[in-house]
Design a protein around this motif. Structure first.
Motif, PDB file in Angstrom:
ATOM      1  N   LEU A 128       0.817  -1.236  -0.063  1.00  0.00           N
ATOM      2  CA  LEU A 128      -0.032   0.008  -0.082  1.00  0.00           C
ATOM      3  C   LEU A 128       1.012   1.107   0.036  1.00  0.00           C
ATOM      4  O   LEU A 128       1.800   1.449   0.819  1.00  0.00           O
ATOM      5  N   SER A 129       0.745   2.201  -1.041  1.00  0.00           N
ATOM      6  CA  SER A 129       1.589   3.182  -1.321  1.00  0.00           C
ATOM      7  C   SER A 129       0.872   4.390  -0.180  1.00  0.00           C
ATOM      8  O   SER A 129      -0.015   4.455   0.000  1.00  0.00           O
ATOM      9  N   ASN A 130       1.704   5.268   0.207  1.00  0.00           N
ATOM     10  CA  ASN A 130       1.220   6.433   0.940  1.00  0.00           C
ATOM     11  C   ASN A 130       0.926   7.610   0.171  1.00  0.00           C
ATOM     12  O   ASN A 130       0.659   8.519   0.588  1.00  0.00           O
ATOM     13  N   GLU A 131       0.992   7.279  -1.183  1.00  0.00           N
ATOM     14  CA  GLU A 131       0.640   8.330  -2.096  1.00  0.00           C
ATOM     15  C   GLU A 131      -0.192   7.739  -3.229  1.00  0.00           C
ATOM     16  O   GLU A 131      -1.361   7.803  -2.936  1.00  0.00           O
ATOM     17  N   GLU A 132       0.127   7.265  -4.182  1.00  0.00           N
ATOM     18  CA  GLU A 132      -0.717   6.695  -5.283  1.00  0.00           C
ATOM     19  C   GLU A 132      -1.379   5.613  -4.935  1.00  0.00           C
ATOM     20  O   GLU A 132      -0.805   4.967  -3.927  1.00  0.00           O
ATOM     21  N   PHE A 133      -2.708   5.517  -5.428  1.00  0.00           N
ATOM     22  CA  PHE A 133      -3.656   4.236  -4.995  1.00  0.00           C
ATOM     23  C   PHE A 133      -3.435   3.437  -6.154  1.00  0.00           C
ATOM     24  O   PHE A 133      -4.236   3.211  -6.987  1.00  0.00           O
ATOM     25  N   ALA A 134      -2.463   2.645  -5.866  1.00  0.00           N
ATOM     26  CA  ALA A 134      -1.722   1.773  -7.100  1.00  0.00           C
ATOM     27  C   ALA A 134      -2.229   0.319  -6.256  1.00  0.00           C
ATOM     28  O   ALA A 134      -1.970   0.060  -5.317  1.00  0.00           O
ATOM     29  N   SER A 135      -2.496  -0.864  -7.435  1.00  0.00           N
ATOM     30  CA  SER A 135      -2.598  -2.034  -6.944  1.00  0.00           C
ATOM     31  C   SER A 135      -1.508  -2.742  -7.609  1.00  0.00           C
ATOM     32  O   SER A 135      -1.339  -3.272  -8.663  1.00  0.00           O
ATOM     33  N   LYS A 136      -0.320  -3.028  -6.766  1.00  0.00           N
ATOM     34  CA  LYS A 136       0.927  -3.272  -7.271  1.00  0.00           C
ATOM     35  C   LYS A 136       1.341  -4.736  -6.418  1.00  0.00           C
ATOM     36  O   LYS A 136       1.255  -4.993  -5.332  1.00  0.00           O
ATOM     37  N   LEU A 137       1.402  -5.561  -7.315  1.00  0.00           N
ATOM     38  CA  LEU A 137       1.990  -6.902  -6.529  1.00  0.00           C
ATOM     39  C   LEU A 137       3.395  -7.022  -7.336  1.00  0.00           C
ATOM     40  O   LEU A 137       3.392  -7.047  -8.674  1.00  0.00           O
ATOM     41  N   ARG A 138       4.452  -7.221  -6.540  1.00  0.00           N
ATOM     42  CA  ARG A 138       5.624  -7.457  -7.091  1.00  0.00           C
ATOM     43  C   ARG A 138       6.001  -8.917  -7.004  1.00  0.00           C
ATOM     44  O   ARG A 138       5.828  -9.583  -6.110  1.00  0.00           O
ATOM     45  N   ARG A 139       6.866  -9.097  -8.070  1.00  0.00           N
ATOM     46  CA  ARG A 139       7.611 -10.544  -7.981  1.00  0.00           C
ATOM     47  C   ARG A 139       9.065 -10.421  -8.066  1.00  0.00           C
ATOM     48  O   ARG A 139       9.561  -9.795  -8.886  1.00  0.00           O
ATOM     49  N   ILE A 140       9.613 -10.680  -6.774  1.00  0.00           N
ATOM     50  CA  ILE A 140      10.790 -10.537  -6.868  1.00  0.00           C
ATOM     51  C   ILE A 140      11.595 -12.020  -6.719  1.00  0.00           C
ATOM     52  O   ILE A 140      11.166 -12.905  -5.714  1.00  0.00           O
ATOM     53  N   ALA A 141      12.519 -12.136  -7.471  1.00  0.00           N
ATOM     54  CA  ALA A 141      13.122 -13.584  -7.615  1.00  0.00           C
ATOM     55  C   ALA A 141      14.092 -13.568  -6.429  1.00  0.00           C
ATOM     56  O   ALA A 141      14.604 -12.654  -5.860  1.00  0.00           O
ATOM     57  N   PHE A 142      13.947 -14.887  -5.895  1.00  0.00           N
ATOM     58  CA  PHE A 142      14.775 -15.165  -4.519  1.00  0.00           C
ATOM     59  C   PHE A 142      15.737 -16.508  -4.948  1.00  0.00           C
ATOM     60  O   PHE A 142      14.960 -17.435  -5.511  1.00  0.00           O
ATOM     61  N   PRO A 143      17.035 -16.570  -4.711  1.00  0.00           N
ATOM     62  CA  PRO A 143      17.609 -15.379  -3.875  1.00  0.00           C
ATOM     63  C   PRO A 143      17.913 -14.155  -4.565  1.00  0.00           C
ATOM     64  O   PRO A 143      17.585 -14.037  -5.932  1.00  0.00           O
ATOM     65  N   PHE A 144      17.876 -13.191  -3.827  1.00  0.00           N
ATOM     66  CA  PHE A 144      17.865 -11.821  -4.457  1.00  0.00           C
ATOM     67  C   PHE A 144      19.056 -11.340  -5.384  1.00  0.00           C
ATOM     68  O   PHE A 144      20.303 -11.810  -4.735  1.00  0.00           O
ATOM     69  N   VAL A 145      18.835 -11.199  -6.735  1.00  0.00           N
ATOM     70  CA  VAL A 145      20.089 -11.099  -7.533  1.00  0.00           C
ATOM     71  C   VAL A 145      19.647  -9.762  -8.134  1.00  0.00           C
ATOM     72  O   VAL A 145      19.039  -8.934  -7.672  1.00  0.00           O
ATOM     73  N   GLY A 146      20.200  -9.524  -9.354  1.00  0.00           N
ATOM     74  CA  GLY A 146      20.108  -8.326 -10.193  1.00  0.00           C
ATOM     75  C   GLY A 146      19.148  -8.065 -11.029  1.00  0.00           C
ATOM     76  O   GLY A 146      17.819  -8.532 -10.746  1.00  0.00           O
ATOM     77  N   ALA A 147      19.716  -7.420 -12.151  1.00  0.00           N
ATOM     78  CA  ALA A 147      18.646  -6.865 -13.044  1.00  0.00           C
ATOM     79  C   ALA A 147      17.295  -7.827 -13.492  1.00  0.00           C
ATOM     80  O   ALA A 147      17.709  -9.111 -13.696  1.00  0.00           O
ATOM     81  N   GLY A 148      16.132  -6.907 -13.532  1.00  0.00           N
ATOM     82  CA  GLY A 148      15.319  -7.915 -14.138  1.00  0.00           C
ATOM     83  C   GLY A 148      14.635  -8.706 -13.306  1.00  0.00           C
ATOM     84  O   GLY A 148      13.818  -9.652 -14.013  1.00  0.00           O
ATOM     85  N   GLN A 149      15.050  -8.667 -12.260  1.00  0.00           N
ATOM     86  CA  GLN A 149      14.307  -9.777 -11.373  1.00  0.00           C
ATOM     87  C   GLN A 149      13.252  -9.481 -10.458  1.00  0.00           C
ATOM     88  O   GLN A 149      12.787 -10.119  -9.451  1.00  0.00           O
ATOM     89  N   ASP A 150      12.893  -8.154 -10.718  1.00  0.00           N
ATOM     90  CA  ASP A 150      11.736  -7.556  -9.892  1.00  0.00           C
ATOM     91  C   ASP A 150      10.546  -6.910 -10.683  1.00  0.00           C
ATOM     92  O   ASP A 150      10.743  -6.092 -11.411  1.00  0.00           O
ATOM     93  N   SER A 151       9.613  -7.778 -11.028  1.00  0.00           N
ATOM     94  CA  SER A 151       8.661  -7.114 -11.790  1.00  0.00           C
ATOM     95  C   SER A 151       7.482  -6.439 -10.851  1.00  0.00           C
ATOM     96  O   SER A 151       7.370  -6.996  -9.904  1.00  0.00           O
ATOM     97  N   ASN A 152       6.696  -5.647 -11.365  1.00  0.00           N
ATOM     98  CA  ASN A 152       5.807  -4.859 -10.736  1.00  0.00           C
ATOM     99  C   ASN A 152       4.486  -4.621 -11.494  1.00  0.00           C
ATOM    100  O   ASN A 152       4.586  -3.883 -12.580  1.00  0.00           O
ATOM    101  N   LEU A 153       3.654  -5.391 -11.118  1.00  0.00           N
ATOM    102  CA  LEU A 153       2.421  -5.100 -12.220  1.00  0.00           C
ATOM    103  C   LEU A 153       1.160  -4.605 -11.522  1.00  0.00           C
ATOM    104  O   LEU A 153       0.933  -4.927 -10.408  1.00  0.00           O
ATOM    105  N   GLU A 154       0.399  -3.941 -12.150  1.00  0.00           N
ATOM    106  CA  GLU A 154      -1.013  -3.323 -11.622  1.00  0.00           C
ATOM    107  C   GLU A 154      -2.024  -4.631 -11.853  1.00  0.00           C
ATOM    108  O   GLU A 154      -2.048  -4.995 -13.051  1.00  0.00           O
ATOM    109  N   ILE A 155      -2.680  -4.739 -10.783  1.00  0.00           N
ATOM    110  CA  ILE A 155      -3.766  -5.584 -10.890  1.00  0.00           C
ATOM    111  C   ILE A 155      -5.269  -4.845 -10.777  1.00  0.00           C
ATOM    112  O   ILE A 155      -5.446  -4.246 -10.050  1.00  0.00           O
ATOM    113  N   PHE A 156      -5.904  -5.295 -11.941  1.00  0.00           N
ATOM    114  CA  PHE A 156      -7.204  -4.532 -11.893  1.00  0.00           C
ATOM    115  C   PHE A 156      -8.091  -5.489 -11.539  1.00  0.00           C
ATOM    116  O   PHE A 156      -8.178  -6.620 -11.601  1.00  0.00           O
ATOM    117  N   HIS A 157      -9.359  -5.178 -10.717  1.00  0.00           N
ATOM    118  CA  HIS A 157     -10.607  -5.951 -10.880  1.00  0.00           C
ATOM    119  C   HIS A 157     -11.654  -5.123 -11.354  1.00  0.00           C
ATOM    120  O   HIS A 157     -11.740  -4.140 -11.422  1.00  0.00           O
TER     121      HIS A 157
END
Lengths: 364, 339
Positions: A187-216
């Protein structure tokens, strides 16, 4: 496995949600520092954990006693049951303001004693949740590939390079680990966004963190985004059921949650007015897989996953709405965790205090 | 006779017990826990012998105002209140945003700015919306476990219940909007809201708003009016929005870039008006003659949560839901005026 953890000190500014990772890894989030943290929490070898119930009345009083404060100064933010030991790990905030402290506690399955989980000299790693990578973050090079600031984007025939400002604070509301990825809702303290992040684990570098907006979609007519309050993967991680701050319960196939895409979930239920989803869990029995939804207004709700899969998107703005669900007489449930195959652990608020209770799934 | 008192040991706070004898067992509990009858564990800490005294040094600092029970060899010795240092109330509410006289009925978000760091867990008790008769508007605000503070914990974000604002949801259909067109309301922060030191505010604060019609349009940067600066000058670029926007988001969603040089950012200082109705930008170096662009992050929202990308709740019968933005941004071009 090489989980990418390095021995260090876990700095917890605030107590956040907990999620079980692979092996001994436990995830938590520090919402003040806007980061998720992985740490290895060893399961003490005390022999079989036993399969007895875990019932602790006045858990907040007992935690307060250990932490040297009144129960009013204890906030139990989340709990989970550790594999192997069966111990209950608790994410707890002690006190408020400048003297507030976040601690991770272990409630032993065998004797219900409570102890601190050490946060010094433990294998750990963290991942920043701000949108802008830090200066020394390897993602800067990987993403831009030039000794230049910011990111390139095109607008029509124009090309721009811009630094995206970080989200000021992203409060993590829930997390789950599925098959090499940490899913993070916030939950952001500013924009009212619906973000679900997918973070690859182990935590590594580039492109391993996607951030998509989910509508209903409400009633087949209004498409809207909102922050996810709590969610749970089910069907072995193939599906996600998410409850929004505005109460719809929405189903997503995991396959739809690709990087950079917009996903529109299927609303399968609504929790109703003046109600807030608090936590979810799943369990299996002879009838298949079931979901439990803790919420502020009704008893613990039970929903069959088969009914979710069969539910067409809601179109009628009338009660009853959505999938069949049973409200148990378990009132005041604020957190859930799977204790074992046949029991669910619940944190229940009653008589002004929080109590830990074991519920047989066959009784639900 | 065994006596207990507040003390220090090597610079650390402790509870000192005198006259207990060398082999005595000392334990400390918050008195409320001991009185609960649940046989709680004692407070974590270490017991250190200091001469003839025993000192309990807590793992976690004593909490001001809390009563501690000191027990020696299973017998209660004393109950001591941890002293609460007198502090003068100095923290105050700096402002309640948006700083406008009228908000749309589907207002989504408010901010309360404090002059110092605050304690969390206070807002549900000390912040409310009231009508002109002083009656609290019931169920108007979203209840969240984790309050939405900024990193300094000086600015609190308050959301009106989105379930009552979004059309088609049960809460909207049964309870209706939290606000009513034509019915003014006040945001009230009472003085008992504690700052980070546990001290109440210097006083309460409130702001009154009139309630106007719904705002359900996408934020459209092409509807903004620009006052372009003169090339070669360091005049401000002035942008007047077609409606008040979220002040916090304006501050981080607008950037100026020079199109001709490959879209590099123009260094400068942006400032948003307190009412969120306009923005100005002063470059650090004089404007060139070439085409410039205001680059707008599509997350930018108005007071009702409509963004550049989408309206808050889009009517699917009214066309495609998302805006025409590209790369997550919208662009407004301008050319500085000739000298």
């Amino acid at each position: 496995m090489d989980d990418g953890l390095q021995v260090g000190t876990v700095e917890l500014g605030t107590a956040g949600p907990l999620a079980l990772g692979p092996g001994a890894v436990v995830f938590t989030a520090d919402n003040l520092a806007a980061k998720v943290i992985a740490l290895a929490v060893d399961a003490p070898d005390r022999g079989p954990a036993g399969d007895g119930p875990v019932d602790v009345a006045d858990l907040d009083v007992r935690i307060g006693a250990l932490l040297g404060c009144d129960a009013d100064d204890v906030v139990i933010r989340d709990l989970l049951v550790q594999r192997g030991s069966g111990d209950v790990l608790l994410s707890v905030q002690r006190g408020r303001g400048d003297t507030g402290t976040a601690v991770l506690l272990r409630l032993r399955r065998d004797d219900a004693s409570i102890e601190e989980v050490p946060l010094v000299d433990v294998p750990t790693a963290s991942w920043s949740l701000t949108d802008a990578p830090a200066i020394d973050d390897e993602r800067v090079d990987a993403r831009v590939g030039l000794p230049d600031e910011g990111e390139e984007f095109t607008y029509g025939e124009l090309t721009f390079r811009l630094v995206k400002e970080p989200v000021r604070t992203s409060t993590v509301t829930d997390m789950a680990y599925v098959d090499g990825e940490l899913l993070v809702a916030g939950l952001s303290n500013e924009e009212f966004a619906s973000k679900l992040r997918r973070i690859a684990f182990p935590f590594v570098g580039a492109g391993q963190d996607s951030n998509l907006e989910i509508f209903h979609v409400s009633h087949g007519k209004w498409e809207t985004a909102a922050p996810i309050r709590t969610f749970v993967p089910y069907a072995d991680g193939a599906s996600v059921l998410a409850a929004y701050t505005c109460t719809p319960v929405v189903h997503f196939p995991m396959a739809d949650l690709g990087a950079g895409s917009k996903a529109v979930g299927r609303t399968v239920a609504e929790l109703g007015a003046v109600n807030t989803p608090l936590d979810m869990a799943t369990y299996r029995d002879a009838d298949g897989e079931h979901l439990l939804v803790a919420n502020t207004t009704h008893g613990l709700l039970k929903i069959s996953c088969a009914d979710i899969d069969a539910q067409t998107p809601l179109t009628e703005p009338r009660e009853p709405v959505g999938v069949p669900r049973e409200a148990s007489d378990l009132e005041g449930i604020v957190r859930l965790a799977n204790l074992d195959d046949r029991h669910v652990l619940v944190l229940q608020r009653a008589d002004g205090h929080h109590h830990l209770r074991t519920v047989k799934t066959e009784s639900l | 006779m065994t006596e207990a008192s507040w003390s220090t040991l090597e610079g650390r706070h402790c509870l000192r017990v005198h006259g207990a004898g060398g082999g005595a067992h000392l334990a400390v509990w918050p008195a409320s826990a001991l009185a609960s009858g649940t046989a709680p564990p004692p407070a974590a800490g270490e017991v250190v012998a200091d001469g003839a005294d025993l000192c309990f040094v807590p793992r976690f600092e004593f909490v001001e105002g809390t009563v501690y029970a000191v027990v020696v060899d299973d017998a209660p010795v004393a109950e001591l209140v941890r002293h609460r240092a007198p502090r003068r109330a100095t923290t105050e509410v700096l402002g309640i945003d948006p700083a406008v006289d009228q908000v749309p009925r589907n207002l989504l978000r408010l901010y309360v700015r404090f002059s110092a760091r605050m304690s969390e867990g206070q807002s549900s008790s000390h912040l409310r919306l009231v009508d002109d008769a002083g009656q609290t508007l019931p169920y108007a605000l979203l209840v969240v476990d984790d309050e939405l503070w900024d990193g300094d914990r000086r600015r609190l974000t308050v959301l009106l219940d989105p379930a009552r604002i979004k059309r088609g949801l049960v809460a909207h259909d049964t309870l209706g909007y939290p606000l009513e067109v034509g019915a003014a309301f006040r945001v009230v922060v009472d003085g008992a809201f504690l700052d980070a030191t546990g001290t109440p505010l210097r006083g309460g604060a409130s702001r009154r708003f009139e309630v106007g019609p719904d705002e359900r349009r996408r934020v459209d940067p092409l509807a903004w009016s620009l006052t372009v600066p003169v090339a070669g000058s360091d005049q401000a670029l002035r942008v007047v929005f077609d409606r008040p926007l979220d002040v916090a988001l304006v501050a981080r969603c607008l950037t100026v870039a020079t199109v001709a040089t490959g879209g590099h950012r123009v260094e400068g200082t942006g400032a948003v008006a307190p009412d969120g109705g306009s923005w100005s930008f002063v470059p650090h170096r004089p404007w060139g003659h070439e085409v410039q662009a205001i680059v707008v992050d599509e997350i930018l929202e108005d007071l009702a949560g409509n963004s550049v990308r989408r309206v808050f709740d889009h009517d699917l019968d009214a066309g495609p839901p998302s805006g025409p933005s590209q790369g997550g941004h919208a662009v407004v071009r301008f050319v500085p005026a000739p000298p």
